[in-house]
Scaffold this motif. Structure first.
Motif: not given
Length: 192
Positions: A152-153, A169-170, A180-181, A188-192
């Motif tokens: 897990h990273k 972020k990966i 997931e990128v 906020d972090w939004i999924s590509n």
């Protein structure tokens, strides 16, 4: 019969631009260029971060697939260097049966170059983060296991400006090896 038409009102004009007209056009082009260069520079920087992220993700998919097909653990090591980010891929020299990235049981992956530069920009850095978003540059490995899982990273690639548009972020799932990128948007972090 010959007909001659003389009209004093018709004056032949030379065609072309005057020096003043040319200077006005050049001045307008210069002003437009000065206004667009900063936004183009930001766009190019964000594009380089996206390209670096895509290269790393591509290598991660490769390592996950090779690990499952060969029944060996694949390790990716990423480092910040003076001139960018380098990646090296390793495989187990013999099947260990463990699910750890430690030990000296590693050889270079002969299917990949010894060192891969995913970024040649010294301003772009790669970080390993925890769930609390505390990041450091020292934990720089991720492993993919024969069962399809991974360590897990949370990996961030960003430039020194810390602009939201310049962050990616990966994140890998340990159970499934799912990659997931994310991009940063409105804090906020939004999924590509």
């Amino acid at each position: 019969m010959y007909m001659h038409i003389f009209n004093k009102d018709i004056i032949l004009k030379k065609q072309g631009f005057t020096l003043v007209e040319i200077l006005v056009v050049v001045a307008i082009i210069a002003i437009v260029a000065l206004l667009t260069v900063p936004s183009m520079t930001k766009w190019v920087s964000a594009k380089k971060i996206t390209e670096s992220t895509n290269k790393l993700v591509q290598l991660m998919y490769y390592a996950r697939e090779e690990s499952v097909s060969s029944s060996l653990i694949y390790k990716i090591e990423y480092n910040n260097e003076v001139n960018g980010i380098s990646i090296q891929t390793y495989i187990e020299s013999y099947p260990s049966g463990s699910l750890t990235c430690t030990g000296d049981n590693w050889i270079n992956d002969v299917k990949q170059p010894k060192k891969i530069m995913i970024s040649n920009e010294k301003e772009i850095n790669i970080w390993t983060c925890n769930n609390s978003n505390n990041c450091n540059k020292n934990e720089n490995t991720i492993c993919f296991y024969p069962h399809g899982g991974a360590s897990h990273k949370i990996i961030q690639i960003k430039d020194q400006s810390d602009r939201e548009t310049h962050m990616r972020k990966i994140q890998t799932s340990s159970a499934t090896g799912f990659i997931e990128v994310f991009r940063r948007e409105n804090n906020d972090w939004i999924s590509n």
